[in-house]
Design an enzyme around this catalytic site. Structure first.
Site, PDB file in Angstrom:
ATOM      1  N   SER A   1       0.351   7.113   6.412  1.00 16.84           N
ATOM      2  CA  SER A   1       1.865   6.556   5.293  1.00 16.84           C
ATOM      3  C   SER A   1       2.809   7.377   6.025  1.00 16.84           C
ATOM      4  O   SER A   1       3.039   7.610   7.604  1.00 16.84           O
ATOM      5  CB  SER A   1       1.043   7.027   3.978  1.00 16.84           C
ATOM      6  OG  SER A   1       1.851   6.219   3.317  1.00 16.84           O
TER       7      SER A   1
ATOM      8  N   ARG B   1       5.246   7.181 -10.779  1.00 15.31           N
ATOM      9  CA  ARG B   1       3.791   7.118 -10.329  1.00 15.31           C
ATOM     10  C   ARG B   1       2.338   6.364 -11.044  1.00 15.31           C
ATOM     11  O   ARG B   1       1.973   5.979  -9.987  1.00 15.31           O
ATOM     12  CB  ARG B   1       3.042   9.391 -11.031  1.00 15.31           C
ATOM     13  CG  ARG B   1       1.761   9.118  -9.847  1.00 15.31           C
ATOM     14  CD  ARG B   1       1.373   9.063  -8.851  1.00 15.31           C
ATOM     15  NE  ARG B   1       0.096   9.981  -8.466  1.00 15.31           N
ATOM     16  CZ  ARG B   1      -0.024   9.943  -6.918  1.00 15.31           C
ATOM     17  NH1 ARG B   1       0.351   9.828  -6.096  1.00 15.31           N
ATOM     18  NH2 ARG B   1      -1.214  10.564  -6.950  1.00 15.31           N
TER      19      ARG B   1
ATOM     20  N   ASP C   1      -3.784  -3.680   2.637  1.00 12.13           N
ATOM     21  CA  ASP C   1      -2.745  -2.597   2.478  1.00 12.13           C
ATOM     22  C   ASP C   1      -1.386  -3.890   2.211  1.00 12.13           C
ATOM     23  O   ASP C   1      -1.144  -3.804   3.503  1.00 12.13           O
ATOM     24  CB  ASP C   1      -2.472  -1.799   2.990  1.00 12.13           C
ATOM     25  CG  ASP C   1      -1.523  -1.023   3.219  1.00 12.13           C
ATOM     26  OD1 ASP C   1      -0.825  -0.872   2.332  1.00 12.13           O
ATOM     27  OD2 ASP C   1      -1.083   0.184   4.252  1.00 12.13           O
TER      28      ASP C   1
ATOM     29  N   HIS D   1      -4.049   0.477   0.359  1.00 12.03           N
ATOM     30  CA  HIS D   1      -3.213   1.784   1.169  1.00 12.03           C
ATOM     31  C   HIS D   1      -3.430   2.876   0.855  1.00 12.03           C
ATOM     32  O   HIS D   1      -3.854   2.931   1.992  1.00 12.03           O
ATOM     33  CB  HIS D   1      -1.377   1.496   0.624  1.00 12.03           C
ATOM     34  CG  HIS D   1      -0.649   2.598   0.711  1.00 12.03           C
ATOM     35  ND1 HIS D   1      -0.099   2.455   2.681  1.00 12.03           N
ATOM     36  CD2 HIS D   1       0.220   3.951   0.728  1.00 12.03           C
ATOM     37  CE1 HIS D   1       0.466   3.327   3.074  1.00 12.03           C
ATOM     38  NE2 HIS D   1       0.504   4.634   2.154  1.00 12.03           N
ATOM     39  N   ASP D   2      -4.469   2.801  -0.017  1.00 16.99           N
ATOM     40  CA  ASP D   2      -5.438   4.251  -0.065  1.00 16.99           C
ATOM     41  C   ASP D   2      -6.268   4.020   0.254  1.00 16.99           C
ATOM     42  O   ASP D   2      -6.957   5.148   0.775  1.00 16.99           O
ATOM     43  CB  ASP D   2      -6.049   4.477  -1.245  1.00 16.99           C
ATOM     44  CG  ASP D   2      -4.933   5.100  -2.845  1.00 16.99           C
ATOM     45  OD1 ASP D   2      -3.755   5.835  -2.923  1.00 16.99           O
ATOM     46  OD2 ASP D   2      -5.469   5.413  -3.864  1.00 16.99           O
TER      47      ASP D   2
END
Lengths: 379, 379
Positions: A154, A224, A319, A352-353
């Protein structure tokens, strides 16, 4: 996590820099410190050092534990350790908290030596370029002339790219995972909603909340929660949570109804209690500003031309924050610039994680690539 | 917009219902009113009536203008008017503001007749099922036994589906555009972030801000900014805004830097000034709760079995809020339940918002389908 694959008990260190650092914005940071950790042993040739660059909410605590009973190890403990893909029996691994961070490196919550007050709103905007410059000075202090690899997912991948452009002679391999050569309008839009949530929180006090005995908790929590949605894939969320209800049936109210709400609110609460709001703002801005092609009229090929590193670019199918398409932009530019580049598009449901997870093809890819890097170092 | 394709100057009407309405939650609304508009003429057989159901932030003002110098016409003026796909020379078109709304129908900002205070937090949660029941009563008042069609995009499409299930004999065609048979975990997650933004705004006062001379402006603004991102496609945003800078170069601060930030903040500000925060909460909850398969152990085919309407399902390729995949779920269930269904997956860059736009294949599809409906009405 079995004992023999962990780096074990680790300790953070602090590097102090008394020489001022000129930032991309034109501002000058008179002095600063960087908090970092190292794992493994630097070889005699000093050729086996790897720098791990962190993403938005990361830090220098990459692997191991501070105490034996720490609930969680470092954020990339799955990847870094003896026998792991980033093998600490072969590499000397450095994790660093970026400038502007809130884990021990100089940032908005640090004391400004000139005023003896927290920097707060007066802390300058820092960029990926600034980080890489500050990391280069850390490398100098550690006696590392050339990294065997700079690795990041990222925002961390952006730092790896910037290293390859700004210090071509100091980086042998750049590993850019789930990254992008610049943010899209949608990426920037999500970041701006997060920032506005923080900035319009009445407890933000223009960034100078440290002296007000308040925290912009609501804003940071929202930021968040929103961020977290973009880290997961629609399918992954569906598989994990679907429409699972907290209490078996609808209750027709605004308390937690679906499990996904409970999960997100919990993530938001936890983060708001531990992260600095000004650091969050800074990190999102660093993301927004990164665009090495900008100085070349938008030509990424020209921007990458100085690089001499070998590249590994990896993306994950689900992602959507930094989709495979964004990695392919990088790959195409690298190919057009005649660079050595390997590319992998990894099947994963983790969105994405995934760059933090342990999907087998991903782990195998990293292991294979870094094993080759280790052989080069030893040669 | 030329004069002869507009319904011209329109006027809203109010229907009052003195009979109590039992809601899905178990709560009972003692009385209520619905604000609505009509365009065109109901034929003698009362067979040419079309109901337009609105989405999250919509209302009854579907077409035309209140005054000749109104800046904007109704929200679906592109689709509704003389000679337009929903042709008001052939159809009698009804637009209604849903229960819980903030445009004249009974909602949280209305006065509760029992207390003579705004309902605020005491307004009951309303669902798609409740809306359809209240709309059926409106149809009764208007003397419409059977709709030629019920049409809606997004949340509006859910109402069309519910009409087909709850009142099969009262609906000839259900048009469900950019919709879904239920929200995914990701959909709910976005809704919950929006709700938390509103609910944790100190000016929300637990929903009873009307008597506090405050508005949860910040929260509603964030909710809208976030929503807006999900209405547009990544590519569409990229094409329109890309990384365009407000002032030509980076300024390294938290004021508007990129044009996309300016656009989003403007949309958020505008919305926060005109929409009711409690209505926003209610509408997102109606979205979350809709799941006709729930009463059938998750079997959508069983849920749709009572329907006798003909269906048109349409989706847009770049819509990631309610992706084509979600429409295909509906289509598959309709086919499995042996219903008449036409499906179109329309190429568009406009994301979820495409249902409000005028992409030519979309307009042509609606025109062709509704022309057939009009012929049936006249037959």
């Amino acid at each position: 996590m079995s004992e023999h694959t962990s780096v074990g008990i680790v300790q953070a260190q602090t590097a102090v820099f008394d020489t001022s650092l000129a930032l991309l914005s034109g501002a000058i940071l008179p002095s600063y410190q960087l908090r970092f950790e190292t794992y493994g042993t630097l070889n005699a040739a000093k050729s086996n050092a790897i720098l791990i660059c962190h993403a938005l909410s990361g830090h220098h605590h990459v692997a191991g534990r501070y105490q034996a009973d720490d609930k969680n190890p470092g954020w990339w403990d799955s990847m870094v350790g003896p026998g792991k893909p980033i093998d600490t029996t072969r590499f000397f691994v450095v994790g660093v908290n970026n400038l502007g961070g809130c884990h021990g490196s100089t940032g908005p919550s640090s004391i400004n030596p000139l005023t003896q007050q927290p920097w707060g709103s007066s802390f300058p905007v820092v960029t990926v370029e600034d980080w890489v410059n500050s990391q280069a000075r850390l490398a100098d202090q550690l006696g590392i002339q050339r990294w065997a690899a700079v690795i990041g997912g990222s925002l961390g991948g952006m730092q790896a790219m910037q290293w390859s452009i700004a210090y071509p002679e100091r980086i042998a391999h750049a590993l850019m995972i789930a990254s992008a050569p610049k943010l899209s309008a949608q990426n920037i839009a999500f970041n701006d909603v997060a920032r506005q949530a923080i900035i319009t929180d009445p407890d933000f006090h223009g960034g100078d909340f440290y002296t007000q005995a308040t925290l912009p908790r609501h804003g940071l929590r929202l930021a968040r929660m929103l961020g977290h949605i973009t880290y997961l894939s629609d399918d992954g969320m569906g598989e994990k949570f679907g429409r699972l209800l907290r209490s078996g049936d609808y209750r027709f109210g605004y308390d937690v109804e679906f499990e996904i709400e409970s999960y997100l609110r919990y993530q938001g609460d936890k983060f708001a209690d531990t992260f600095d709001a000004n650091t969050y703002l800074l990190m999102t801005k660093a993301l927004d500003y990164f665009d090495p092609a900008k100085e070349h009229d938008g030509d990424l090929v020209a921007a990458l031309r100085p690089a001499t590193a070998h590249f590994l670019v990896a993306s994950f199918t689900s992602d959507w924050r930094f989709s495979p398409q964004r990695s392919r932009e990088t790959v195409k530019a690298l190919v057009a610039a005649d660079k050595q580049v390997a590319y992998a598009e990894i099947e994963s449901i983790h969105g994405h994680d995934a760059f933090l997870m342990t999907d087998t093809p991903y782990v195998n890819l990293m292991r294979a690539y870094l094993s080759r890097v280790a052989e080069e170092c030893a040669a």
